[in-house]
Structure formats: structure tokens, C-alpha cells
Design an enzyme around this catalytic site. Structure first.
Site, PDB file in Angstrom:
ATOM      1  N   ARG A   1       0.820  -1.207   0.000  1.00 25.87           N
ATOM      2  CA  ARG A   1       0.000   0.000   0.000  1.00 25.87           C
ATOM      3  C   ARG A   1       0.858   1.263   0.000  1.00 25.87           C
ATOM      4  O   ARG A   1       0.512   2.264  -0.618  1.00 25.87           O
ATOM      5  CB  ARG A   1      -0.952  -0.017   1.206  1.00 25.87           C
ATOM      6  CG  ARG A   1      -2.034   1.029   1.088  1.00 25.87           C
ATOM      7  CD  ARG A   1      -3.061   0.895   2.174  1.00 25.87           C
ATOM      8  NE  ARG A   1      -2.594   1.469   3.431  1.00 25.87           N
ATOM      9  CZ  ARG A   1      -3.400   1.936   4.379  1.00 25.87           C
ATOM     10  NH1 ARG A   1      -4.713   1.865   4.231  1.00 25.87           N
ATOM     11  NH2 ARG A   1      -2.918   2.428   5.494  1.00 25.87           N
TER      12      ARG A   1
ATOM     13  N   TYR B   1     -11.207   6.791  -5.882  1.00 30.98           N
ATOM     14  CA  TYR B   1     -10.911   7.642  -4.720  1.00 30.98           C
ATOM     15  C   TYR B   1      -9.774   8.636  -4.957  1.00 30.98           C
ATOM     16  O   TYR B   1      -9.432   9.414  -4.075  1.00 30.98           O
ATOM     17  CB  TYR B   1     -10.621   6.794  -3.475  1.00 30.98           C
ATOM     18  CG  TYR B   1      -9.459   5.840  -3.598  1.00 30.98           C
ATOM     19  CD1 TYR B   1      -8.158   6.247  -3.347  1.00 30.98           C
ATOM     20  CD2 TYR B   1      -9.667   4.506  -3.936  1.00 30.98           C
ATOM     21  CE1 TYR B   1      -7.094   5.368  -3.443  1.00 30.98           C
ATOM     22  CE2 TYR B   1      -8.614   3.610  -4.035  1.00 30.98           C
ATOM     23  CZ  TYR B   1      -7.326   4.047  -3.791  1.00 30.98           C
ATOM     24  OH  TYR B   1      -6.279   3.179  -3.894  1.00 30.98           O
TER      25      TYR B   1
ATOM     26  N   HIS C   1     -15.059   3.810   1.320  1.00 32.66           N
ATOM     27  CA  HIS C   1     -13.800   3.115   1.047  1.00 32.66           C
ATOM     28  C   HIS C   1     -13.679   1.842   1.876  1.00 32.66           C
ATOM     29  O   HIS C   1     -13.350   0.772   1.365  1.00 32.66           O
ATOM     30  CB  HIS C   1     -12.572   4.000   1.282  1.00 32.66           C
ATOM     31  CG  HIS C   1     -11.294   3.263   0.975  1.00 32.66           C
ATOM     32  ND1 HIS C   1     -10.658   2.468   1.899  1.00 32.66           N
ATOM     33  CD2 HIS C   1     -10.602   3.128  -0.167  1.00 32.66           C
ATOM     34  CE1 HIS C   1      -9.607   1.898   1.332  1.00 32.66           C
ATOM     35  NE2 HIS C   1      -9.555   2.286   0.074  1.00 32.66           N
TER      36      HIS C   1
ATOM     37  N   ARG D   1     -12.633   1.391   8.021  1.00 31.26           N
ATOM     38  CA  ARG D   1     -11.560   2.161   8.676  1.00 31.26           C
ATOM     39  C   ARG D   1     -11.450   3.578   8.135  1.00 31.26           C
ATOM     40  O   ARG D   1     -10.860   4.443   8.772  1.00 31.26           O
ATOM     41  CB  ARG D   1     -10.224   1.409   8.611  1.00 31.26           C
ATOM     42  CG  ARG D   1      -9.679   1.111   7.266  1.00 31.26           C
ATOM     43  CD  ARG D   1      -8.479   0.125   7.358  1.00 31.26           C
ATOM     44  NE  ARG D   1      -8.548  -0.870   6.301  1.00 31.26           N
ATOM     45  CZ  ARG D   1      -8.122  -0.669   5.054  1.00 31.26           C
ATOM     46  NH1 ARG D   1      -7.568   0.467   4.721  1.00 31.26           N
ATOM     47  NH2 ARG D   1      -8.246  -1.625   4.149  1.00 31.26           N
TER      48      ARG D   1
ATOM     49  N   HIS E   1     -14.311  -8.008  -1.634  1.00 28.46           N
ATOM     50  CA  HIS E   1     -13.426  -8.987  -0.972  1.00 28.46           C
ATOM     51  C   HIS E   1     -14.221  -9.860   0.021  1.00 28.46           C
ATOM     52  O   HIS E   1     -14.421 -11.028  -0.241  1.00 28.46           O
ATOM     53  CB  HIS E   1     -12.216  -8.332  -0.281  1.00 28.46           C
ATOM     54  CG  HIS E   1     -11.421  -7.452  -1.175  1.00 28.46           C
ATOM     55  ND1 HIS E   1     -10.856  -7.907  -2.345  1.00 28.46           N
ATOM     56  CD2 HIS E   1     -11.105  -6.119  -1.107  1.00 28.46           C
ATOM     57  CE1 HIS E   1     -10.224  -6.907  -2.951  1.00 28.46           C
ATOM     58  NE2 HIS E   1     -10.362  -5.815  -2.219  1.00 28.46           N
TER      59      HIS E   1
ATOM     60  N   ASP F   1      -9.751  -5.302  -9.883  1.00 29.75           N
ATOM     61  CA  ASP F   1      -9.193  -4.565  -8.749  1.00 29.75           C
ATOM     62  C   ASP F   1      -7.874  -3.854  -9.080  1.00 29.75           C
ATOM     63  O   ASP F   1      -7.879  -2.779  -9.657  1.00 29.75           O
ATOM     64  CB  ASP F   1      -9.071  -5.531  -7.558  1.00 29.75           C
ATOM     65  CG  ASP F   1      -8.738  -4.855  -6.243  1.00 29.75           C
ATOM     66  OD1 ASP F   1      -8.430  -3.671  -6.248  1.00 29.75           O
ATOM     67  OD2 ASP F   1      -8.776  -5.516  -5.185  1.00 29.75           O
TER      68      ASP F   1
END
Ligand code: NGQ
Ligand code: ZN
Length: 430
Positions: free
Chosen positions: A63, A102, A186, A189, A250, A301
Site C-alpha cells: 500500500r 478515490y 472506502h 476504517r 473482498h 481490482d
């Protein structure tokens, strides 16, 4: 020229087509598959995160690399990447894409003069390549379950709820037959509970697709348990009006009660097998989910692969590897693994993408001369398509009455590829 009969696989299953001159070149016509999950810009970093960056490389170290790459993308490069990606999707048999978008603002977090600029680059790429787009602007507010502020690299993603609703409204005003607009959270979290409730209340009267990343990584499950007292899917089902408009992306880490809860809600799961494998996420509990009658589709994805065949194949292969059995995705009335996978990914895909016209008008024609299909019958066609070889068998792709792929190539293949090369040169320059 003698006319030849053809066979069509539609959402309702196989139908014997009539004599049809236009499709004489191929006997095999398949309804096009929706791609339920895409972050277009990540296509440009496919293959660039496969060198060890840390002794314990994981989703979280990936990430960081992804954020660094995301920081360089501009509206122009976003457009070039999305054109290349969408042309590849059409060439491989996807006819609709759900874009979980995003990357909204300038790298320092300031909105562009038109706050919709990055969204509009995606819409332009979809229009120019001819793919159906379900645009899902993403609400992203916090850097973790504890409500911490966005990090510097996340600032491009963030909105206040008011700014988000203004973006949503401006995008929905541009919707048309080929462009549908829904919403995305999103993840749990990244969206505080109060903001989630407010957003869902604001759109409550207007049915639209609602997508969310959920329960992809064990770390997320643990944080959710610690800070919200429940597992992510358990928490969502108890606190949000999850129904058939929802897509859970997911949903990798599920307990049996959560599997049953998703199925009872009517939500669709977007499974992304090649990305989930690439990122080390874990394995979706497919057998339990199919046994419960769940709805699902596939997404590419991060685009380490752009091929519905590869997603479906690896969905099944993951299960075979852990169960040491064969032909897992079958049912009492459906012994063909390939046909069950294709039929369910199609049905779940259509359910989740909010594109009512897609089912009737979008299809692919397979290469009638491909050796992998020699002597094929309706009974074995989809098993061959999903499991035999790795040559792309899509000869033509038709979306909304337009032939966008012929002889295996997108109608603007070369120009799109040139533009993409230039974009990559710019992105990799610094
Ligand atoms: C994303 N991708 O938003 O692109 C995420 C990574 C995150 C996947 N989860 C970022 N595969 O989840 O925070
Ligand atoms: Zn994602």
C-alpha cells in the site's frame, strides 16, 4: 455464403440462436461479464511491486508503494491509463466496469478547479473506449478505525461529507445509458460511523449501487473488533441497511454467521481472486457461500490481470489447492464448473453494477477457429473457455449495439497504446 447457426449463453443460460449472417464467423456468443471492482490507476503499477521492499512484505507495504504511485497520477495520465485498461477489458470480455474511484484531488489534497476532474477523466475514457461504466465516487475520511487524520499521501482521497455529496450530485447529473453513478464507502476504517449513517440517510430515497471494501485483511478484522466490538461484516450487517443494492468487495475473512448474514441481506460479494492472491489477502470461503446461495461477481481490482477467465479459474483453483479436491464450484443441477462460474459471475455482476440494459445488449463472440474450442458443444464450451489454455479467445465484443473489438483488437488499439506509452514515460520519469 452458407449461414451457420450459433449458440448464445445469456443470463438465463444457453439458447440456440437462429441462422444469423452477422455472427456466422463465430458459433459461440456469451453475454459480457461486468467487472465489479477497478482502481484504474493501479493498472499502471502492475508488475512494479514485485521486488522485496521489507523483510515482512505484506498488503501494508504494498500500500505504501501504491500510495507513492498514486501521488504522481494527473488527470491526463489517469485518462490515458483508463483508456488502455478499458480497451484491455473489452478485449478480454468485460463489457461493464465498476470504478471504485478515490483519487479525487491534487497531490496536496486541494480539489481541482472542477472537483470532478479526475472522475470525468474516467468517464471520458469509458465513453471513448465504449465500455459501460458504473462510477462509484469513494468517501474516504479517516486513516484508521481510531479516527486518525488522513496521512499526507491519503490527502488526495479525502472529502468532507458536504463536498462528497456535491461531487455525487454533479456526477449523477451526467448519468446516461452507459454511465451509472452509485456510491462507495472506502472501508470501515476510512469512514466513521456517523458519516456512514449520514451519507446513507442522504441517499436513502434513491436506490443506487453501494460498494464497500470489507474484511480483506486480518489486521482490519482485529482493529474492527478492538474499536467497534465486532468483526467488519458482522458490524456492517448490524449497523447499515445492507440489501440487494450493496456490493461487499473482498469479504475474505468471514465466519459462518457472516456468510449466512450476507446471503440473507441479498448483497453481492465482489471477489477479486488475482489481486487477493497478489496481495496475500487470504481465501474467500467459496464453498460455504455457494452452498448458502450467495450472489457474487468478479473484479480485477489492482489489474495484475485483466481477464475474466483468469479470475474465474483462480477462484476455483484456490479452493482446489486447499481442499485437495476437484470441481468445487458445482451444484446439484450444475456439474459444469466453468458454466456455474460464468453464469453466477454474470448474474451477480449484473445485479451489482446497476446497468439495466447490459444484460440484453452486451456480448462477446469467441474465436470459432481456436484449437481450444475444436469440436466444442454447449455442454463443454464454458469449461473449455475457463480452463483450457491461456490464449484470449474473444474475437469480438459488442456493447450497446457497437462492435468495439473486432479480430481480438479494440477499434482504437494502436492510438490508445501510444498514448499509454507516453503516459507511462511521464509517470516513470521521476
Ligand atoms: C485500495 N486496495 O483502495 O486501492 C485498496 C488498498 C486500502 C485493495 N484493498 C488501500 N486491494 O485498502 O487502504
Ligand atoms: Zn479495491
Amino acid at each position: 455464403m452458407p449461414q451457420r447457426a450459433f449458440h448464445a449463453f445469456l443470463p438465463a443460460g444457453w439458447t440456440r440462436g437462429g441462422e444469423d449472417d452477422a455472427h456466422a464467423a463465430s458459433r459461440w456468443r456469451l453475454a459480457g461479464l461486468p467487472n465489479l471492482h477497478s482502481h484504474a490507476f493501479q493498472r499502471a503499477m502492475a508488475g512494479l511491486a514485485e521486488r522485496q521492499s521489507h523483510p515482512e512484505d505484506s498488503f501494508w507495504t504494498w500500500r505504501e508503494l501504491m500510495y507513492r504511485f498514486a501521488g504522481k497520477v494527473t488527470p491526463d495520465t489517469q485518462y490515458a491509463i483508463a483508456c488502455q485498461l478499458y480497451a484491455e477489458m473489452l478485449e478480454s470480455g468485460y463489457t461493464t466496469v465498476c470504478e471504485f474511484h478515490y483519487l479525487h484531488h491534487q497531490p496536496d489534497g486541494r480539489p481541482y478547479d472542477d472537483p470532478a476532474e479526475m472522475s470525468l477523466a474516467l468517464a471520458a475514457a469509458a465513453r471513448d473506449t465504449g465500455i459501460r461504466l458504473t462510477l462509484l465516487p469513494v468517501l474516504y475520511m479517516t486513516g484508521g478505525f481510531d479516527g486518525r487524520a488522513l496521512s499526507d499521501r491519503q490527502r488526495r482521497f479525502g472529502h468532507t461529507l458536504d463536498a462528497y455529496l456535491a461531487l455525487l450530485q454533479s456526477l449523477r447529473a451526467r448519468g446516461n445509458d452507459m454511465l451509472k453513478v452509485g456510491i462507495a464507502l472506502h472501508s470501515l476504517r476510512a469512514v466513521p460511523e456517523a458519516a456512514m449513517r449520514e451519507l446513507l440517510a442522504a441517499v436513502a430515497g434513491t436506490p443506487m449501487p453501494v460498494h464497500i471494501h470489507i474484511a480483506e485483511q486480518i489486521g482490519e478484522v482485529q482493529d474492527c473488533q478492538a474499536l467497534r466490538g465486532a468483526r467488519p461484516v458482522e458490524w456492517l450487517l448490524a449497523n447499515a441497511p445492507v440489501d440487494a443494492n450493496w456490493t461487499l468487495v473482498h469479504a475474505t475473512h468471514l465466519e459462518n454467521a457472516e456468510v449466512q448474514g450476507i446471503v440473507a441481506s441479498g448483497a453481492t460479494v465482489a471477489i477479486c481472486p488475482t489481486t487477493e492472491a497478489n496481495l496475500g489477502d487470504g481465501l474467500f470461503p467459496l464453498r460455504e457461500f455457494l452452498a448458502a446461495g450467495g450472489h457474487w461477481g468478479v473484479g480485477s481490482d489492482s489489474h495484475v490481470s485483466v481477464s475474466p477467465v483468469e479470475e474465474l479459474r483462480w477462484l476455483e483453483y484456490g479452493q482446489r489447492l486447499v481442499t485437495r479436491r476437484r470441481n468445487i464450484a458445482v451444484s446439484a443441477g450444475q456439474p459444469s464448473t466453468g458454466e456455474l462460474l460464468y453464469a453466477q459471475a454474470l448474474a451477480g455482476g449484473l445485479r451489482a453494477c446497476g446497468q439495466s440494459a447490459a444484460a440484453e445488449s452486451d456480448f462477446v463472440l469467441l474465436d470459432a477457429h481456436a484449437p481450444a474450442l475444436a469440436g466444442a458443444t454447449q455442454t463443454d464450451l464454458l469449461d473449455r473457455y475457463v480452463f483450457a489454455g491461456n490464449r484470449n479467445l474473444v474475437a469480438e465484443t459488442h456493447v450497446a449495439g457497437h462492435r468495439v473489438v473486432a479480430a481480438g483488437r479494440h477499434r482504437n488499439h494502436d492510438a490508445i497504446a501510444r498514448c499509454y506509452q507516453q503516459a507511462m514515460a511521464a509517470l516513470l520519469a521521476d
